[in-house]
Write a protein that holds these residues in place. Sequence first.
Motif, PDB file in Angstrom:
ATOM      1  N   SER A   1      64.336  61.492  76.009  1.00 54.85           N
ATOM      2  CA  SER A   1      63.991  62.248  74.805  1.00 54.85           C
ATOM      3  C   SER A   1      65.068  62.062  73.747  1.00 54.85           C
ATOM      4  CB  SER A   1      63.852  63.738  75.129  1.00 54.85           C
ATOM      5  OG  SER A   1      62.781  63.957  76.017  1.00 54.85           O
ATOM      6  N   VAL A   2      64.662  62.203  72.491  1.00 57.12           N
ATOM      7  CA  VAL A   2      65.633  62.150  71.397  1.00 57.12           C
ATOM      8  C   VAL A   2      66.688  63.232  71.632  1.00 57.12           C
ATOM      9  CG1 VAL A   2      65.973  62.460  68.915  1.00 57.12           C
ATOM     10  CG2 VAL A   2      63.942  61.244  69.761  1.00 57.12           C
ATOM     11  N   GLY A   3      67.940  62.850  71.492  1.00 61.65           N
ATOM     12  CA  GLY A   3      69.050  63.754  71.763  1.00 61.65           C
ATOM     13  C   GLY A   3      69.705  63.502  73.100  1.00 61.65           C
ATOM     14  N   GLU A   4      69.043  62.728  73.979  1.00 57.45           N
ATOM     15  CA  GLU A   4      69.571  62.432  75.307  1.00 57.45           C
ATOM     16  C   GLU A   4      70.179  61.031  75.349  1.00 57.45           C
ATOM     17  OE1 GLU A   4      66.438  65.180  77.898  1.00 57.45           O
ATOM     18  OE2 GLU A   4      66.218  62.993  77.895  1.00 57.45           O
ATOM     19  N   THR A   5      70.724  60.677  76.512  1.00 57.05           N
ATOM     20  CA  THR A   5      71.271  59.343  76.721  1.00 57.05           C
ATOM     21  C   THR A   5      70.516  58.651  77.839  1.00 57.05           C
ATOM     22  OG1 THR A   5      72.948  60.157  78.259  1.00 57.05           O
ATOM     23  CG2 THR A   5      73.575  59.990  75.928  1.00 57.05           C
ATOM     24  N   LEU A   6      70.548  57.330  77.786  1.00 59.40           N
ATOM     25  CA  LEU A   6      69.887  56.503  78.790  1.00 59.40           C
ATOM     26  C   LEU A   6      70.952  55.646  79.469  1.00 59.40           C
ATOM     27  CD1 LEU A   6      66.989  55.777  79.823  1.00 59.40           C
ATOM     28  CD2 LEU A   6      67.000  53.922  78.143  1.00 59.40           C
ATOM     29  N   SER A   7      70.943  55.594  80.787  1.00 67.20           N
ATOM     30  CA  SER A   7      71.920  54.803  81.537  1.00 67.20           C
ATOM     31  C   SER A   7      71.361  53.398  81.772  1.00 67.20           C
ATOM     32  CB  SER A   7      72.251  55.463  82.868  1.00 67.20           C
ATOM     33  OG  SER A   7      72.907  56.692  82.676  1.00 67.20           O
ATOM     34  N   LEU A   8      72.160  52.385  81.428  1.00 67.67           N
ATOM     35  CA  LEU A   8      71.779  50.992  81.588  1.00 67.67           C
ATOM     36  C   LEU A   8      72.693  50.351  82.626  1.00 67.67           C
ATOM     37  CD1 LEU A   8      71.171  51.871  78.531  1.00 67.67           C
ATOM     38  CD2 LEU A   8      71.297  49.439  77.997  1.00 67.67           C
ATOM     39  N   ALA A   9      72.163  49.386  83.380  1.00 66.79           N
ATOM     40  CA  ALA A   9      72.966  48.596  84.300  1.00 66.79           C
ATOM     41  C   ALA A   9      72.448  47.160  84.279  1.00 66.79           C
ATOM     42  CB  ALA A   9      72.908  49.163  85.717  1.00 66.79           C
ATOM     43  N   CYS A  10      73.376  46.210  84.378  1.00 63.54           N
ATOM     44  CA  CYS A  10      72.957  44.814  84.475  1.00 63.54           C
ATOM     45  C   CYS A  10      73.673  44.163  85.657  1.00 63.54           C
ATOM     46  CB  CYS A  10      73.212  44.038  83.192  1.00 63.54           C
ATOM     47  SG  CYS A  10      74.941  43.793  82.759  1.00 63.54           S
ATOM     48  N   HIS A  11      72.978  43.242  86.277  1.00 64.90           N
ATOM     49  CA  HIS A  11      73.480  42.513  87.442  1.00 64.90           C
ATOM     50  C   HIS A  11      73.408  41.032  87.096  1.00 64.90           C
ATOM     51  CE1 HIS A  11      74.645  42.262  91.620  1.00 64.90           C
ATOM     52  NE2 HIS A  11      73.663  41.400  91.872  1.00 64.90           N
ATOM     53  N   ILE A  12      74.556  40.364  87.103  1.00 62.54           N
ATOM     54  CA  ILE A  12      74.641  38.975  86.653  1.00 62.54           C
ATOM     55  C   ILE A  12      75.213  38.134  87.783  1.00 62.54           C
ATOM     56  CG2 ILE A  12      75.605  37.402  84.923  1.00 62.54           C
ATOM     57  CD1 ILE A  12      75.956  39.886  83.099  1.00 62.54           C
ATOM     58  N   ILE A  13      74.549  37.020  88.114  1.00 58.85           N
ATOM     59  CA  ILE A  13      74.985  36.124  89.191  1.00 58.85           C
ATOM     60  C   ILE A  13      75.167  34.723  88.606  1.00 58.85           C
ATOM     61  CG2 ILE A  13      74.456  35.157  91.455  1.00 58.85           C
ATOM     62  CD1 ILE A  13      72.544  37.515  91.885  1.00 58.85           C
ATOM     63  N   SER A  14      76.364  34.171  88.731  1.00 61.68           N
ATOM     64  CA  SER A  14      76.632  32.833  88.229  1.00 61.68           C
ATOM     65  C   SER A  14      75.977  31.787  89.123  1.00 61.68           C
ATOM     66  CB  SER A  14      78.145  32.576  88.179  1.00 61.68           C
ATOM     67  OG  SER A  14      78.410  31.210  87.926  1.00 61.68           O
ATOM     68  N   SER A  15      75.374  30.782  88.496  1.00 57.05           N
ATOM     69  CA  SER A  15      74.824  29.644  89.227  1.00 57.05           C
ATOM     70  C   SER A  15      75.608  28.374  88.929  1.00 57.05           C
ATOM     71  CB  SER A  15      73.346  29.444  88.859  1.00 57.05           C
ATOM     72  OG  SER A  15      73.210  29.221  87.455  1.00 57.05           O
ATOM     73  N   SER A  16      76.821  28.557  88.377  1.00 56.04           N
ATOM     74  CA  SER A  16      77.639  27.426  87.949  1.00 56.04           C
ATOM     75  C   SER A  16      78.860  27.266  88.861  1.00 56.04           C
ATOM     76  CB  SER A  16      78.100  27.631  86.504  1.00 56.04           C
ATOM     77  OG  SER A  16      79.028  26.641  86.119  1.00 56.04           O
ATOM     78  N   ASP A  17      79.343  26.036  88.941  1.00 51.24           N
ATOM     79  CA  ASP A  17      80.580  25.765  89.678  1.00 51.24           C
ATOM     80  C   ASP A  17      81.806  25.898  88.777  1.00 51.24           C
ATOM     81  OD1 ASP A  17      79.257  25.214  92.082  1.00 51.24           O
ATOM     82  OD2 ASP A  17      78.907  23.121  91.491  1.00 51.24           O
ATOM     83  N   ASP A  18      81.611  26.287  87.528  1.00 62.32           N
ATOM     84  CA  ASP A  18      82.706  26.434  86.570  1.00 62.32           C
ATOM     85  C   ASP A  18      82.756  27.865  86.040  1.00 62.32           C
ATOM     86  OD1 ASP A  18      83.419  23.620  86.592  1.00 62.32           O
ATOM     87  OD2 ASP A  18      81.587  23.289  85.430  1.00 62.32           O
ATOM     88  N   THR A  19      83.908  28.233  85.520  1.00 61.86           N
ATOM     89  CA  THR A  19      84.052  29.524  84.856  1.00 61.86           C
ATOM     90  C   THR A  19      83.285  29.501  83.536  1.00 61.86           C
ATOM     91  OG1 THR A  19      86.221  29.923  85.851  1.00 61.86           O
ATOM     92  CG2 THR A  19      85.701  31.143  83.844  1.00 61.86           C
ATOM     93  N   GLN A  20      82.617  30.605  83.223  1.00 63.47           N
ATOM     94  CA  GLN A  20      81.841  30.705  81.985  1.00 63.47           C
ATOM     95  C   GLN A  20      82.332  31.884  81.148  1.00 63.47           C
ATOM     96  OE1 GLN A  20      77.382  30.064  82.570  1.00 63.47           O
ATOM     97  NE2 GLN A  20      78.001  30.615  84.654  1.00 63.47           N
ATOM     98  N   SER A  21      82.409  31.668  79.829  1.00 64.31           N
ATOM     99  CA  SER A  21      82.692  32.759  78.894  1.00 64.31           C
ATOM    100  C   SER A  21      81.363  33.380  78.488  1.00 64.31           C
ATOM    101  CB  SER A  21      83.420  32.237  77.648  1.00 64.31           C
ATOM    102  OG  SER A  21      84.688  31.716  77.986  1.00 64.31           O
ATOM    103  N   LEU A  22      81.228  34.687  78.724  1.00 69.48           N
ATOM    104  CA  LEU A  22      79.967  35.372  78.447  1.00 69.48           C
ATOM    105  C   LEU A  22      80.158  36.431  77.373  1.00 69.48           C
ATOM    106  CD1 LEU A  22      78.464  35.949  82.020  1.00 69.48           C
ATOM    107  CD2 LEU A  22      78.233  33.948  80.520  1.00 69.48           C
ATOM    108  N   LEU A  23      79.279  36.413  76.388  1.00 71.19           N
ATOM    109  CA  LEU A  23      79.189  37.470  75.381  1.00 71.19           C
ATOM    110  C   LEU A  23      77.918  38.246  75.705  1.00 71.19           C
ATOM    111  CD1 LEU A  23      80.689  38.444  72.822  1.00 71.19           C
ATOM    112  CD2 LEU A  23      79.071  37.090  71.486  1.00 71.19           C
TER     113      LEU A  23
END
Length: 376
Positions: free
Chosen positions: A279-301
Amino acid sequence: MEPFKNQYNERSIRTLGQHIYRVWNEFPCDVFVAEAVAGLNSFELKGRVQHIARALAASLPQDWAKAGDVLVDALGDEVDPERSGSGVMDDSGIRGFMVMVLGDVVVRRGLDRPQQSLPILRELTKRFTAEFAIRPFLRDHPEVTAATFDVWVNDPSAHVRRLVSEGSRPRLPWSFRLQVFTDTFARTTAWLEALVDDPSLYVRRSVANHLGDIGKERPGVAIALAKRWLRQSTPERHWVVRHGLRYLLKQGHHGALEILGYYEPHVAATLTLDSQQVSVGETLSLACHIISSSDDTQSLLIDYVVWHVRANGSRTSSVFRWSKKELLARETLTLSREHSFRRVTTRRYYGGKHRIELQINGRILSGVEFELNEEE
């Protein structure tokens, strides 16, 4: 918090008049105050500035050269550009927010005489800002004002150097769109090139904001300019580019993302909500789950996009920054945060089916719909 417009009141107007009278004893101070105060409360901020300026412009000497000298002589000490709140009007003279009134007077009385008026604006900007007053001169006298800016980029005062960048912004907030020099941006980008390494953060922040305006008008020009700056990258330049391209980054512009090291993400990602209704006036909780499929480090925005329902039932999007992460090879990452739907003056919420999407390096990778209920 008291509205800023209330700073323009009878007390501050009388103080302004007393400083004018101090340097020109023919000034009809009481008449000016009476005219400036009459009907003042019916105006919002910009209207109050203009109302006071009309009264002041009518009370100054008829000869503009003399009137300009009066304004400059009545100014107080210069403001420290690196200290907010250091521009309060005091016994030294006029400075701070009342300088906007003087700038409006310069436009009213001296717009047709730029050679006399521009030096006055140079002095005004050291006591607050003349970014709004300079724009009519850029519009009506572009070559004269631009030639002056060519000199001002090397001015000893950070205030004056900033005026070059801020005053010439295509989309300066609270001002009109400035179309001059926007065909190629060659003139303005030359000024930004001269100021990008300025020792003052006050100036560099303006350069970044100007770069952001160019990005909204001509993204290709902004990207090319940013690339040139990053060829000799310093922490200061990198900050200017990142800050200046923040609009394009949120829009998922690939050119802006790539010059800052954000490439096609090799990940699997899901977005979840703690509830399908809020409802307007309340907050919503968000969650994300991210799994890398790369053999290298990635910069994520990592951003999220909220699609709000409009009054006509269509949707409009707003992008919010979530996080910046270095994701290691084959690493798994979980993030959570709250999004508020409290009422604010800048947005009206309408009930209906909304949507939130997870955006990583400009790519939409997951989305969830939910119902927003209006308050009874």
